[in-house]
Design a protein around this motif. Structure first.
Motif, PDB file in Angstrom:
ATOM      1  N   ASP A 166      -3.283  -4.735  -3.639  1.00  0.00           N
ATOM      2  CA  ASP A 166      -3.596  -4.810  -2.137  1.00  0.00           C
ATOM      3  C   ASP A 166      -3.014  -3.578  -1.438  1.00  0.00           C
ATOM      4  N   VAL A 167      -3.611  -2.273  -1.606  1.00  0.00           N
ATOM      5  CA  VAL A 167      -3.226  -1.097  -1.202  1.00  0.00           C
ATOM      6  C   VAL A 167      -4.439  -0.578  -0.446  1.00  0.00           C
ATOM      7  N   ASP A 168      -4.186   0.046   0.931  1.00  0.00           N
ATOM      8  CA  ASP A 168      -5.394   0.833   1.413  1.00  0.00           C
ATOM      9  C   ASP A 168      -5.241   2.062   1.059  1.00  0.00           C
ATOM     10  N   PRO A 169      -6.394   2.896   0.894  1.00  0.00           N
ATOM     11  CA  PRO A 169      -6.093   4.101   0.170  1.00  0.00           C
ATOM     12  C   PRO A 169      -5.960   5.311   1.328  1.00  0.00           C
ATOM     13  N   ASP A 170      -6.588   4.637   2.507  1.00  0.00           N
ATOM     14  CA  ASP A 170      -6.510   5.475   3.725  1.00  0.00           C
ATOM     15  C   ASP A 170      -5.271   5.546   4.634  1.00  0.00           C
ATOM     16  N   ALA A 171      -4.400   4.545   4.297  1.00  0.00           N
ATOM     17  CA  ALA A 171      -3.184   4.430   5.207  1.00  0.00           C
ATOM     18  C   ALA A 171      -2.184   5.562   4.627  1.00  0.00           C
ATOM     19  N   LEU A 172      -1.484   6.082   5.803  1.00  0.00           N
ATOM     20  CA  LEU A 172      -0.532   6.988   5.777  1.00  0.00           C
ATOM     21  C   LEU A 172       0.859   6.578   4.931  1.00  0.00           C
ATOM     22  N   ILE A 173       1.426   7.025   4.128  1.00  0.00           N
ATOM     23  CA  ILE A 173       2.588   6.543   3.370  1.00  0.00           C
ATOM     24  C   ILE A 173       3.495   6.110   4.467  1.00  0.00           C
ATOM     25  N   SER A 174       4.043   7.029   5.543  1.00  0.00           N
ATOM     26  CA  SER A 174       4.866   6.650   6.439  1.00  0.00           C
ATOM     27  C   SER A 174       4.804   5.394   7.212  1.00  0.00           C
ATOM     28  N   GLN A 175       3.549   5.009   7.099  1.00  0.00           N
ATOM     29  CA  GLN A 175       3.043   3.581   7.707  1.00  0.00           C
ATOM     30  C   GLN A 175       3.486   2.278   6.945  1.00  0.00           C
ATOM     31  N   LEU A 176       3.736   2.678   5.515  1.00  0.00           N
ATOM     32  CA  LEU A 176       3.641   1.363   4.668  1.00  0.00           C
ATOM     33  C   LEU A 176       5.304   0.978   4.471  1.00  0.00           C
ATOM     34  N   PHE A 191      -5.853  19.529  -9.480  1.00  0.00           N
ATOM     35  CA  PHE A 191      -5.775  18.601  -8.219  1.00  0.00           C
ATOM     36  C   PHE A 191      -6.777  19.025  -7.217  1.00  0.00           C
ATOM     37  N   PRO A 192      -6.943  20.082  -6.879  1.00  0.00           N
ATOM     38  CA  PRO A 192      -7.782  20.268  -5.800  1.00  0.00           C
ATOM     39  C   PRO A 192      -9.247  19.966  -6.150  1.00  0.00           C
ATOM     40  N   LEU A 193      -9.619  19.948  -7.416  1.00  0.00           N
ATOM     41  CA  LEU A 193     -11.002  19.794  -7.722  1.00  0.00           C
ATOM     42  C   LEU A 193     -11.371  18.493  -8.027  1.00  0.00           C
ATOM     43  N   LEU A 194     -10.429  17.301  -7.889  1.00  0.00           N
ATOM     44  CA  LEU A 194     -10.529  15.941  -7.980  1.00  0.00           C
ATOM     45  C   LEU A 194     -11.307  15.576  -6.808  1.00  0.00           C
ATOM     46  N   ASN A 195     -12.314  14.740  -6.873  1.00  0.00           N
ATOM     47  CA  ASN A 195     -13.037  14.329  -5.841  1.00  0.00           C
ATOM     48  C   ASN A 195     -12.407  13.009  -4.979  1.00  0.00           C
ATOM     49  N   PRO A 196     -11.912  13.039  -3.928  1.00  0.00           N
ATOM     50  CA  PRO A 196     -11.206  12.068  -3.276  1.00  0.00           C
ATOM     51  C   PRO A 196     -11.835  10.856  -3.363  1.00  0.00           C
ATOM     52  N   THR A 216       3.824  12.176   5.004  1.00  0.00           N
ATOM     53  CA  THR A 216       2.809  12.423   6.032  1.00  0.00           C
ATOM     54  C   THR A 216       1.453  12.516   5.306  1.00  0.00           C
ATOM     55  N   MET A 217       1.481  12.131   4.046  1.00  0.00           N
ATOM     56  CA  MET A 217      -0.055  12.397   3.587  1.00  0.00           C
ATOM     57  C   MET A 217      -0.454  10.799   3.179  1.00  0.00           C
ATOM     58  N   THR A 218      -1.878  10.693   2.956  1.00  0.00           N
ATOM     59  CA  THR A 218      -2.252   9.257   2.734  1.00  0.00           C
ATOM     60  C   THR A 218      -2.210   8.831   1.501  1.00  0.00           C
ATOM     61  N   VAL A 219      -2.341   7.570   1.227  1.00  0.00           N
ATOM     62  CA  VAL A 219      -2.307   6.949  -0.390  1.00  0.00           C
ATOM     63  C   VAL A 219      -2.925   7.888  -1.161  1.00  0.00           C
ATOM     64  N   THR A 220      -4.415   7.945  -0.913  1.00  0.00           N
ATOM     65  CA  THR A 220      -5.162   8.811  -1.647  1.00  0.00           C
ATOM     66  C   THR A 220      -4.515  10.171  -2.197  1.00  0.00           C
ATOM     67  N   GLU A 221      -4.288  10.821  -1.230  1.00  0.00           N
ATOM     68  CA  GLU A 221      -3.737  12.427  -1.650  1.00  0.00           C
ATOM     69  C   GLU A 221      -2.486  12.232  -2.414  1.00  0.00           C
ATOM     70  N   ASN A 222      -1.454  11.100  -2.117  1.00  0.00           N
ATOM     71  CA  ASN A 222      -0.329  10.741  -2.956  1.00  0.00           C
ATOM     72  C   ASN A 222      -0.610  10.495  -4.415  1.00  0.00           C
ATOM     73  N   VAL A 223      -1.645   9.813  -4.575  1.00  0.00           N
ATOM     74  CA  VAL A 223      -1.870   9.437  -5.859  1.00  0.00           C
ATOM     75  C   VAL A 223      -2.578  10.878  -6.601  1.00  0.00           C
ATOM     76  N   MET A 224      -3.365  11.599  -5.700  1.00  0.00           N
ATOM     77  CA  MET A 224      -3.872  12.667  -6.642  1.00  0.00           C
ATOM     78  C   MET A 224      -2.805  13.427  -6.826  1.00  0.00           C
TER      79      MET A 224
END
Ligand SMILES: Nc1ncnc2c1ncn2[C@@H]1O[C@H](COP(=O)(O)OP(=O)(O)OP(=O)(O)O)[C@@H](O)[C@H]1O
Ligand SMILES: [Mg+2]
Length: 509
Positions: A132-142, A110-115, A94-102
């Motif tokens: 070829d990864v979109d940082p804003d995509a939701l994991i569930s969509q991949l 973690f909370p202090l990282l700049n997205p 349910t989280m985005t690519v960027t959030e998962n990478v963080m």
């Protein structure tokens, strides 16, 4: 030759009395791909978990570029330039690519990282290694292949010089696996060293420069790979200590009356998009009907409908002449249908239960496991011991919790449970994914034995080798539609083209 970027010397790791790693040496050269091989439970994941700081070794020393290091945590491993993609993904859908990478960076801050900086780094890596990864995509969509790239990006986030991939291709389609290998070659060219755990020996020969083989926690072999010379039989003999037959001959079956009939079945997926489009086919007793197709073409929805987990939109399903179109999973199970699901960790096992209990999970209401209101522990344990023996589940006792088994051995528990009886219909989804070659051979031989005993087998697989070794008829599914139902005589190439949606075949429904 080259220089070792990593050396692990005399590594030991015990779980109780059992040595998962016993005095293992492992050396990784700069800019190479190093295959790590061994049967299920041989100790491959354990050795890499030690390297990644997830497990504390009981003995031995790790050297990075010649310097001894102690690695206490994944965060520290990452600082040392080590990244790991795990056997089972650890992403939050349910989280985005960027959030998962963080999250995956294991950083306390973690909370202090700049997205937006993280996003920038993802784009950078994505370009550099053609990920070829979109940082804003939701994991569930991949797709699974894309999800894996998110894990690779996380693993590469810091200046990573050592990338560990634990069975990365087990869940990939052949095309996705090819794309992964392009990525690995790019990484190599940048001087990154890769440890690749895999049971697919052709792949290892195609991509690895060297291999190390473990058996029962011990180092049993090391060899350089020469694509022209190394054969998969050489590697399997090192792994198993015996020759494994890669093409067993099966007798022609005698198919009998129809057990399953599917007529004009239409089903939507959870997004309301049509997943099955007027599917029609039958399965007879005494035959293996393979559903061949690239993952994501409706196979999952088909299995769910057939086992009562999903409601069809229209069409009819009959089992032994009974209409089961609207039946519940419990009703279908009672009609003598066995099912090995695709996602075995999520839907097949209770991780906090032991092997015995998991083995009777569905049969516990049946004799001989019940005595009045009580479960008979003795009967359960005896049955479990037989299963452990037959499937070579690597454990010293049947009271071991399933979560403490190696990945492949967890799968064997479900297979043992579902293959324990002679159901009328057996639905198996990717039965040998993640299994070592010995177990793979055994499971395929069991499917054939079940067929010979008159069971109707519906085999869902993306592995053409598996399909051609076992199937009596092959239904090719593409985009939720039947591209054709063919005899194996048409050949692998034809079926491959049908899987890609290029040609159709005659339908012998
Ligand atoms: N947390 C744990 N507790 C107890 N035993 C464990 C634990 N983790 C692993 N083991 C045991 O250590 C042995 C090696 O397991 P490991 O996961 O390293 O195998 P593997 O080679 O990766 O196998 P697979 O191919 O099945 O993934 C197995 O017998 C396993 O049951
Ligand atoms: Mg493993």
């Amino acid at each position: 030759m080259g220089e070792a970027i990593l050396q692990m010397k005399g590594i030991s790791k015990f779980f109780g009395d059992m040595a998962a790693n016993d005095n293992v040496n492992f050396s990784l050269e700069k800019g190479t791909v190093h295959g790590l091989l061994g049967e299920n439970g041989a100790g491959k994941t354990t050795l890499m978990n030690v390297l990644f700081g997830l497990l504390k070794p009981d003995g031995g020393t790790i050297f990075i570029e010649g310097n001894p290091v102690t690695i206490h945590s994944p965060a520290q491993a990452m600082e040392l330039g080590i990244g790991m993609v795990h056997q089972h993904f650890m992403l939050v859908p349910t989280m985005t690519v960027t959030e998962n990478v963080m999250l995956g960076l294991h950083l306390p801050k973690f909370p202090l990282l700049n997205p937006s900086l993280v996003k920038q780094r993802i784009n950078e890596l994505s370009q550099q290694f053609a990920l070829d990864v979109d940082p804003d995509a939701l994991i569930s969509q991949l797709s699974v292949g894309q999800q894996q790239r998110v894990e690779i990006i996380t693993a590469l986030y810091h200046e990573t010089t050592i990338l560990i991939l634990d069975e990365p291709t087990a869940v990939l389609t052949p095309d996705e696996a090819k794309e992964l290998f392009v990525i690995l070659r790019t990484l190599k060219a940048h001087g990154t060293s890769v440890v690749l755990i895999s049971h697919k020996l052709e792949e290892i020969i195609a991509i690895a420069d060297e291999v190390t083989v473990l058996r029962n926690g011990e180092l049993v072999g090391f060899t350089k790979i020469d694509k022209e010379v190394t054969r998969k039989e050489d590697l399997s003999a090192m792994m198993v200590g015996r020759e494994v037959s890669f093409d067993f001959k099966k007798q022609k079956g005698t198919s009998m009356h129809e057990v399953l009939s599917v007529r004009e079945l239409c089903v939507n997926n959870e997004r309301g998009v049509q997943a099955l489009d007027h599917m029609t086919f039958t399965v007879r007793r005494g035959e293996i009907l393979a559903i061949a197709g690239v993952d994501g073409n409706g196979q999952k929805e088909l299995c769910e409908v057939l086992t009562g987990l999903r409601q069809p939109g229209s069409g009819a399903i009959t089992l032994n002449g009974n209409d089961i179109t609207q039946a519940s999973p419990k009703q279908i199970n009672e009609l003598n249908v066995a099912y090995v699901p695709e996602d075995r960790q999520k839907s097949g096992l209770i991780m906090d239960w032991d092997i015995s209990k998991n083995l009777v999970l569905k049969n516990f209401r049946k004799k001989p496991f019940t005595k009045g209101l009580f479960l008979s522990k003795k009967e359960m344990d005896e049955a479990a011991e037989q299963a452990v023996e037959a499937f070579k589940i690597k454990t010293d006792q049947v009271s071991t919790l399933v979560k403490n088994l190696s990945g492949g051995n967890q799968q064997k528990v479900i297979l043992a449970r579902e293959l324990a009886t002679d159901p009328d219909l057996l639905i198996v989804s990717h039965p040998t994914r993640g299994l070592d070659i010995g177990a793979m051979e055994y499971v395929r031989s069991i499917l054939i034995a079940k067929r010979n005993a008159g069971v109707g087998v519906l085999l869902v697989s993306a592995d053409l080798e598996e399909i051609f070794q076992t199937a009596d008829r092959i239904l090719v599914i593409y985009n939720g539609r039947v591209m054709g139902i063919v005899n194996p005589d048409v050949g692998i190439q034809k079926v491959g083209q049908m899987m890609a949606g290029i040609t159709t075949g005659e339908a012998h429904a």
